[in-house]
Design an enzyme around this catalytic site. Structure first.
Site, mmCIF file in Angstrom:
data_model
loop_
_atom_site.group_PDB
_atom_site.id
_atom_site.type_symbol
_atom_site.label_atom_id
_atom_site.label_comp_id
_atom_site.label_asym_id
_atom_site.label_seq_id
_atom_site.Cartn_x
_atom_site.Cartn_y
_atom_site.Cartn_z
ATOM 1 N N CYS A 92 0.844 -1.202 0.000
ATOM 2 C CA CYS A 92 0.000 0.000 0.000
ATOM 3 C C CYS A 92 0.884 1.260 0.000
ATOM 4 O O CYS A 92 1.588 1.517 -0.953
ATOM 5 C CB CYS A 92 -0.985 -0.035 1.168
ATOM 6 S SG CYS A 92 -2.334 1.160 0.991
ATOM 7 N N HIS A 105 -3.836 -4.703 -0.082
ATOM 8 C CA HIS A 105 -3.432 -5.255 1.216
ATOM 9 C C HIS A 105 -3.540 -6.776 1.173
ATOM 10 O O HIS A 105 -4.637 -7.322 1.301
ATOM 11 C CB HIS A 105 -4.336 -4.715 2.330
ATOM 12 C CG HIS A 105 -4.086 -3.295 2.682
ATOM 13 N ND1 HIS A 105 -3.167 -2.918 3.638
ATOM 14 C CD2 HIS A 105 -4.635 -2.151 2.206
ATOM 15 C CE1 HIS A 105 -3.166 -1.593 3.739
ATOM 16 N NE2 HIS A 105 -4.038 -1.110 2.878
ATOM 17 N N GLU A 116 -2.765 -8.863 3.462
ATOM 18 C CA GLU A 116 -3.217 -9.366 4.765
ATOM 19 C C GLU A 116 -4.728 -9.234 4.952
ATOM 20 O O GLU A 116 -5.300 -9.836 5.866
ATOM 21 C CB GLU A 116 -2.474 -8.644 5.903
ATOM 22 C CG GLU A 116 -2.924 -7.228 6.188
ATOM 23 C CD GLU A 116 -2.362 -6.178 5.240
ATOM 24 O OE1 GLU A 116 -2.574 -4.981 5.503
ATOM 25 O OE2 GLU A 116 -1.709 -6.548 4.231
#
Length: 213
Positions: free
Chosen positions: A82, A192, A194
């Site tokens: 990001c 992202h 995650e």
């Protein structure tokens, strides 16, 4: 024991990223730190981030982590996520212009504001939510991930790399923009991982095994 260092300069989604890396790292350790000496001992590094490039660069320089990232870019696998991707370019247009790390030639530009026409289908800024990533060229971090897989985005600015050979993934949001970059031992993603469920976890798992040498 292999170690993955997550660079902590106060502007990252550190808890969820650290937990995700722990899940996929096998016997490896995950170290979240702002200590350059401790981070340089790690086998690979992750530069996360949320917010703006100006504040990011300010904190990296204050903590002397900009020098750490430059060293890591020469010596070990390095992943930007990001804002961590955006700050890897040379320049960001935000706040009247901000010089960045310069690991990839190019700049960071804001998505244009949508027209005020009242259309219910007009695209909003920031670009927030799930979107597809088209794999524009093969890379070890894409291993096992299908083309046009969905990933989670939150951003108002996007990378405009000067070298198209550095683009390994693109996404459409009113325009086509570079959502994944890579060269040598560096890779960077606008989304992202995650927060991107199975495909994101697989990408992180691939990073823990990536040997660009």
């Amino acid at each position: 024991m292999a170690a993955i260092g997550v660079i902590d300069y106060g502007m990252g989604n550190l808890h969820s990223l650290g937990k995700a890396l722990e899940r996929v790292s096998g016997a490896g350790r995950v170290i979240i730190s702002y200590d350059p000496d401790e981070l340089l001992k790690c086998d690979r590094l992750v530069l996360p981030g949320v917010g703006g490039v100006r504040e990011c660069m300010k904190e990296l320089e204050r903590l002397e982590l900009n020098e750490l990232v430059a060293e890591a870019a020469r010596t070990k696998p390095l992943l930007g996520i990001c804002l961590g991707m955006q700050v890897m370019l040379e320049w960001s247009d935000e706040n009247g212009g901000v010089p960045a790390l310069g690991l990839f030639p190019g700049r960071v530009s804001r998505f244009p504001d949508p027209p005020e026409d009242g259309s219910p289908n007009r695209l909003k800024v920031p670009h927030m939510g799930w979107n597809r990533v088209r794999q524009t060229r093969p890379h070890p971090l894409w291993e096992g991930i299908p083309d046009d897989a969905w990933f989670y985005f939150v951003h108002s600015y996007h990378a405009v790399p000067a070298n198209p050979e550095h683009v390994i993934g693109s996404t459409d949001y009113g325009q086509t923009f570079a959502s994944a970059l890579a060269r040598d031992n560096i890779a960077a993603f606008q989304f992202h991982p995650e927060k991107s469920q199975n495909h994101g976890m697989l990408l992180l798992a691939n990073f823990t095994q990536w040997d660009p040498s």
